[in-house]
Scaffold this motif. Structure first.
Motif, PDB file in Angstrom:
ATOM      1  N   ASN A  69      26.163 -51.619 -38.401  1.00  0.00           N
ATOM      2  CA  ASN A  69      25.456 -51.076 -36.266  1.00  0.00           C
ATOM      3  C   ASN A  69      26.324 -50.589 -35.332  1.00  0.00           C
ATOM      4  O   ASN A  69      26.211 -50.772 -34.398  1.00  0.00           O
ATOM      5  CB  ASN A  69      25.873 -52.633 -35.993  1.00  0.00           C
ATOM      6  N   GLN A  70      27.815 -49.775 -36.312  1.00  0.00           N
ATOM      7  CA  GLN A  70      28.319 -48.818 -35.376  1.00  0.00           C
ATOM      8  C   GLN A  70      28.662 -47.846 -35.828  1.00  0.00           C
ATOM      9  O   GLN A  70      28.528 -47.490 -36.797  1.00  0.00           O
ATOM     10  CB  GLN A  70      29.632 -49.162 -35.232  1.00  0.00           C
ATOM     11  N   ASP A  72      31.434 -44.778 -35.668  1.00  0.00           N
ATOM     12  CA  ASP A  72      32.915 -43.970 -35.641  1.00  0.00           C
ATOM     13  C   ASP A  72      32.587 -41.902 -35.325  1.00  0.00           C
ATOM     14  O   ASP A  72      32.011 -41.792 -36.238  1.00  0.00           O
ATOM     15  CB  ASP A  72      33.370 -44.632 -36.511  1.00  0.00           C
ATOM     16  N   THR A  83      33.070 -45.582 -30.399  1.00  0.00           N
ATOM     17  CA  THR A  83      32.529 -45.820 -31.112  1.00  0.00           C
ATOM     18  C   THR A  83      31.085 -46.918 -30.480  1.00  0.00           C
ATOM     19  O   THR A  83      31.169 -48.113 -30.296  1.00  0.00           O
ATOM     20  CB  THR A  83      33.822 -47.527 -32.348  1.00  0.00           C
ATOM     21  N   LYS A  85      28.327 -49.492 -30.456  1.00  0.00           N
ATOM     22  CA  LYS A  85      27.779 -50.615 -31.271  1.00  0.00           C
ATOM     23  C   LYS A  85      25.856 -51.074 -30.552  1.00  0.00           C
ATOM     24  O   LYS A  85      26.532 -51.011 -29.857  1.00  0.00           O
ATOM     25  CB  LYS A  85      28.973 -51.790 -30.991  1.00  0.00           C
ATOM     26  N   ARG A  86      25.906 -51.705 -31.807  1.00  0.00           N
ATOM     27  CA  ARG A  86      24.121 -52.212 -31.460  1.00  0.00           C
ATOM     28  C   ARG A  86      23.926 -53.286 -32.055  1.00  0.00           C
ATOM     29  O   ARG A  86      24.360 -53.398 -33.261  1.00  0.00           O
ATOM     30  CB  ARG A  86      22.722 -50.815 -31.421  1.00  0.00           C
ATOM     31  N   SER A 185      32.375 -48.806 -41.911  1.00  0.00           N
ATOM     32  CA  SER A 185      31.879 -48.217 -40.912  1.00  0.00           C
ATOM     33  C   SER A 185      31.519 -46.420 -41.330  1.00  0.00           C
ATOM     34  O   SER A 185      31.435 -45.611 -42.646  1.00  0.00           O
ATOM     35  CB  SER A 185      31.972 -48.030 -40.001  1.00  0.00           C
ATOM     36  N   GLU A 349      27.334 -42.536 -26.525  1.00  0.00           N
ATOM     37  CA  GLU A 349      26.250 -43.834 -26.435  1.00  0.00           C
ATOM     38  C   GLU A 349      24.557 -43.116 -26.121  1.00  0.00           C
ATOM     39  O   GLU A 349      23.905 -43.674 -27.155  1.00  0.00           O
ATOM     40  CB  GLU A 349      26.662 -44.602 -25.010  1.00  0.00           C
ATOM     41  N   THR A 352      23.318 -42.173 -29.875  1.00  0.00           N
ATOM     42  CA  THR A 352      23.244 -43.116 -30.171  1.00  0.00           C
ATOM     43  C   THR A 352      22.322 -43.805 -30.443  1.00  0.00           C
ATOM     44  O   THR A 352      21.030 -44.242 -30.808  1.00  0.00           O
ATOM     45  CB  THR A 352      24.288 -44.464 -30.058  1.00  0.00           C
TER      46      THR A 352
END
Length: 380
Positions: A69-70, A72, A83, A85-86, A185, A349, A352
C-alpha cells in the motif's frame, strides 16, 4: 490440416491473454498461441500497479506474491526519500509464469483455445504456419502480442521504430535478515544507474532487483550498475541468483495495424516511459483490441478504425507526454534536482495517483514546470 478462427493471438503475456479473455467472453472464436509450454518463466519485475489490477474482473489472490500500500521512492543524487501511501494496494507482486497462466486459464473458461509449443514461422493472407508442425491456422484477425522483441511483427512486415531501453534483473535469494528488511516495501531508486533507476521488488521468498537506463547510445554497464545498487541496498551476501538482460519498449510504433494484423502490449511499444512498467498498459491494450473487434462487428476496416481511435484516446497521448517527462527526469538532472528538492513529495503523490489510475501525466507539464521553477525550459 488447417483450423479456422475469427481471432488468432500470438503470445500468452498479459496483453495477449487478456485480449483472449475479453474476446472469448463476447463469444468470439479465439485461439491463443505460444512458442513455449505454460507455465514458462518470463523476465519481468512483476509489479502490477493498481490501475492494471482493477481492470481484472476476477480474483488473482491465488497467485499473488505480495501487496504493498506504499511505495518508497529514493532520489540518490539528492539523498531524498518519499513514501506515498494509499488504502488500496498501489503495487501487487506477481511472478509472470503463474500470472500469465492464470489469465490464459480464465480465457479458456470462456472457450478460448490454447495452442502451445508452436512457433510461428510465417504469416500470409491471414494464414499462420509453424516451424515445428504442419498444422495451419487461418484467422480473420491476427493479434501480435509476443513481447518486446516481437519476432512475429517482423514476419508480418512491421517496421520497428520503437525506442527500446536496456535493463537487467536479478532474482536473488538473500539471508533472512536482509529479506525481512527489504521485503517490507516496494522501492524505486532514481539515479541507481546513470540516466536511469533501480528497483527492489519483494516476492514470496526472494527479491527481484534490477536497473534500467533511458540513455541507449552510451555504453551501458548494467551488471556493474546493478552490483553497485545491491551494495547501496546493503546486500552483501547472495545465497543464489539468476540474472536476465532484456529491453523495454517505451515509445509506441507509428504503425499499429498492417492488413489484418494488429500489435498490442510491448510488441506495440506501450510500456510506461517513466518507470518502464508494462503490465497495466498491456492489459489495457488487450481490452482495447477486443472492444475494437466487437465494436467493429468483426469487419477488418471498421476494427482498424476503432482500434486506432481507442488507442489514440486512451494510450498514445500519455505515452508521448511520459517520454518527454522521462527525458527531463533522467537526462536533465540539475534542473530535475531543483524540482525534486522543492516539489518532490507532491510529484511522488501524483505518480502514485497515476499508478492507481486516478490521474494521467499532465498534458500541460511544460507550463507547470516553468511556473513552479520560474525558469525557461526551451529544450522540452
Amino acid at each position: 490440416m488447417r483450423k479456422n478462427y475469427e481471432v488468432a493471438i500470438i503470445g500468452t503475456g498479459p496483453s495477449g491473454a487478456f485480449a483472449a479473455y475479453n474476446l472469448a467472453k463476447k463469444g468470439i472464436s479465439t485461439v491463443i498461441i505460444d512458442k513455449e509450454t505454460l507455465p514458462r518463466y518470463k523476465i519481468c519485475g512483476g509489479g502490477l500497479v493498481y490501475r492494471g489490477r482493477k481492470m481484472l474482473d476476477f480474483s488473482i489472490d491465488e497467485i499473488l506474491e505480495g501487496e504493498f500500500n506504499q511505495v518508497d521512492i529514493f532520489v540518490k543524487d539528492k539523498d531524498v526519500h518519499f513514501t506515498p501511501k494509499r488504502e488500496m494496494p498501489v503495487i501487487s507482486m506477481v511472478m509472470r509464469d503463474t500470472f500469465d497462466e492464470l489469465l490464459v486459464k480464465k480465457a479458456q473458461e470462456f472457450g478460448a483455445e490454447l495452442l502451445q509449443n508452436s512457433e510461428v514461422k510465417s504469416i500470409k493472407n491471414g494464414i499462420l504456419k509453424f516451424a515445428n508442425s504442419d498444422e495451419e491456422i487461418e484467422a480473420k484477425f491476427i493479434i501480435i502480442a509476443d513481447g518486446a522483441l516481437s519476432p512475429v511483427s517482423k514476419l508480418a512486415g512491421f517496421e520497428d521504430d520503437r525506442l527500446l531501453i536496456p535493463a537487467i534483473e536479478y532474482e536473488i535469494e538473500v539471508p533472512e535478515e536482509d529479506f525481512v528488511r527489504l521485503s517490507k516495501s516496494v522501492r524505486f531508486d532514481i539515479d541507481a544507474a546513470p540516466f536511469g533507476y533501480g528497483w527492489c521488488f519483494p516476492k514470496n521468498n526472494h527479491l527481484s532487483v534490477g536497473v534500467g537506463v533511458l540513455k541507449t547510445k552510451a555504453k551501458v554497464k548494467l551488471k556493474d550498475y546493478c552490483a553497485t545498487y545491491m551494495k547501496d541496498l546493503e546486500i552483501n551476501t547472495i545465497i543464489s541468483e539468476t540474472s536476465h538482460g532484456f529491453v523495454i519498449p517505451i515509445t509506441p510504433r507509428n504503425e499499429l495495424v498492417k492488413g489484418n494484423c494488429f500489435v498490442i502490449g510491448d510488441a506495440a511499444g506501450f510500456a510506461d516511459p517513466i518507470v518502464a512498467e508494462g503490465i497495466s498498459n498491456a492489459l489495457l491494450s488487450g481490452k482495447i483490441i477486443a472492444e475494437a473487434i466487437s465494436d467493429g462487428n468483426l469487419e477488418v476496416e471498421k476494427t482498424k478504425e476503432k482500434y486506432i481511435e481507442k488507442v489514440n484516446e486512451k494510450l498514445i497521448p500519455e505515452l508521448k507526454i511520459g517520454i518527454k517527462l522521462a527525458k527531463f527526469f533522467y537526462e536533465n538532472t540539475t534542473i530535475r534536482n531543483l524540482f525534486v528538492k522543492k516539489f518532490g513529495a507532491l510529484a511522488a503523490e501524483r505518480l502514485t495517483d497515476v499508478f492507481l489510475g486516478k490521474s494521467t501525466y499532465p498534458s500541460d507539464y511544460k507550463k507547470k514546470l516553468q511556473e513552479k521553477l520560474k525558469i525557461s525550459l526551451p529544450w522540452m
